[in-house]
Enzyme design. Structure first.
Site, mmCIF file in Angstrom:
data_model
loop_
_atom_site.group_PDB
_atom_site.id
_atom_site.type_symbol
_atom_site.label_atom_id
_atom_site.label_comp_id
_atom_site.label_asym_id
_atom_site.label_seq_id
_atom_site.Cartn_x
_atom_site.Cartn_y
_atom_site.Cartn_z
ATOM 1 N N HIS A 37 0.982 5.172 1.338
ATOM 2 C CA HIS A 37 0.385 6.165 2.238
ATOM 3 C C HIS A 37 0.445 7.553 1.596
ATOM 4 C CE1 HIS A 37 0.396 3.833 6.117
ATOM 5 N NE2 HIS A 37 1.370 3.179 5.530
ATOM 6 N N HIS A 68 0.845 -1.202 0.000
ATOM 7 C CA HIS A 68 0.000 0.000 0.000
ATOM 8 C C HIS A 68 0.871 1.239 0.000
ATOM 9 C CE1 HIS A 68 0.777 -1.494 4.056
ATOM 10 N NE2 HIS A 68 0.895 -0.223 4.414
HETATM 11 P P1 AMP Z 1 1.940 0.061 7.340
HETATM 12 O O1 AMP Z 1 2.332 0.197 8.773
HETATM 13 O O2 AMP Z 1 2.731 0.891 6.375
HETATM 14 O O3 AMP Z 1 1.872 -1.406 6.933
HETATM 15 O O4 AMP Z 1 0.490 0.651 7.245
HETATM 16 C C1 AMP Z 1 -0.655 -0.096 7.530
HETATM 17 C C2 AMP Z 1 -1.728 0.886 7.820
HETATM 18 O O5 AMP Z 1 -2.975 0.225 7.733
HETATM 19 C C3 AMP Z 1 -1.650 1.524 9.209
HETATM 20 O O6 AMP Z 1 -1.396 2.917 9.081
HETATM 21 C C4 AMP Z 1 -3.020 1.235 9.801
HETATM 22 O O7 AMP Z 1 -3.570 2.328 10.503
HETATM 23 C C5 AMP Z 1 -3.859 0.906 8.579
HETATM 24 N N1 AMP Z 1 -5.004 0.033 8.822
HETATM 25 C C6 AMP Z 1 -5.018 -1.122 9.528
HETATM 26 N N2 AMP Z 1 -6.275 -1.639 9.524
HETATM 27 C C7 AMP Z 1 -7.051 -0.782 8.821
HETATM 28 C C8 AMP Z 1 -8.435 -0.755 8.477
HETATM 29 N N3 AMP Z 1 -9.296 -1.732 8.854
HETATM 30 N N4 AMP Z 1 -8.894 0.278 7.737
HETATM 31 C C9 AMP Z 1 -8.047 1.259 7.358
HETATM 32 N N5 AMP Z 1 -6.734 1.288 7.634
HETATM 33 C C10 AMP Z 1 -6.235 0.283 8.368
#
Ligand code: AMP
Ligand code: ZN
Length: 142
Positions: free
Chosen positions: A102, A100
């Site tokens: 950001h 993903h």
């Molecule tokens: P990363 O740490 O770069 O893998 O980012 C993963 C992101 O996913 C984190 O910033 C979380 O806040 C986000 N996240 C986890 N679960 C959900 C969810 N159900 N809906 C939206 N974002 C989420």
């Protein structure tokens, strides 16, 4: 993948606040909203990280980022910049193992986002830098 939270969001098994969707990607708010409007751009195909993209998937996913970034910025005159980050591997702060991107809108120096950039300028000489570059070049694909 069955136990992947982002696959579940893509399949609408888990709710999300979605701002854009097409055949290739879904863009939805990160639940943590590091700053208001913090968005994740997620490929619909389950790939773990940047190392798993082929050129075609990369084109279809990354080409959409500027359009989504512009829409977020246009939505609020207080947005004066944006950090775009893409974490790969636990060491790099990846917590969801479905790749993903950001998009973090920036409002001020004191908003809730920060990053540390070390400065190692001059720590190694030009020869060492060239050897480091040559090792990488050996692995570039056409
Ligand atoms: P990363 O740490 O770069 O893998 O980012 C993963 C992101 O996913 C984190 O910033 C979380 O806040 C986000 N996240 C986890 N679960 C959900 C969810 N159900 N809906 C939206 N974002 C989420
Ligand atoms: Zn997934």
């Amino acid at each position: 993948m069955d136990d992947c939270i982002f696959c579940k969001i893509i399949n609408n098994e888990i709710p999300s606040t979605t701002i854009y969707e097409d055949d290739d990607i879904k863009a939805f708010f990160d639940i943590s909203q590091v700053t208001p409007g913090h968005t994740l751009v997620v490929p619909k195909k389950h790939v773990q990280d940047i190392f798993a993209y082929d050129e075609d998937l990369a084109e279809r996913v990354f080409k959409k980022v500027p359009m989504i970034a512009r829409a977020i910025k246009a939505s609020n005159p207080d947005i004066i910049g944006m950090n775009i980050c893409q974490n790969n591997g636990e060491i790099a702060y990846q917590s969801v193992m479905h790749s993903h991107i950001h998009l973090v809108p920036r409002y001020s120096k004191d908003d809730d986002f920060s990053m540390h950039w070390g400065d190692n300028t001059g720590l190694v000489d030009n020869e060492q830098l060239q050897a480091r570059a040559d090792k990488i070049k050996q692995h570039l694909e056409d």
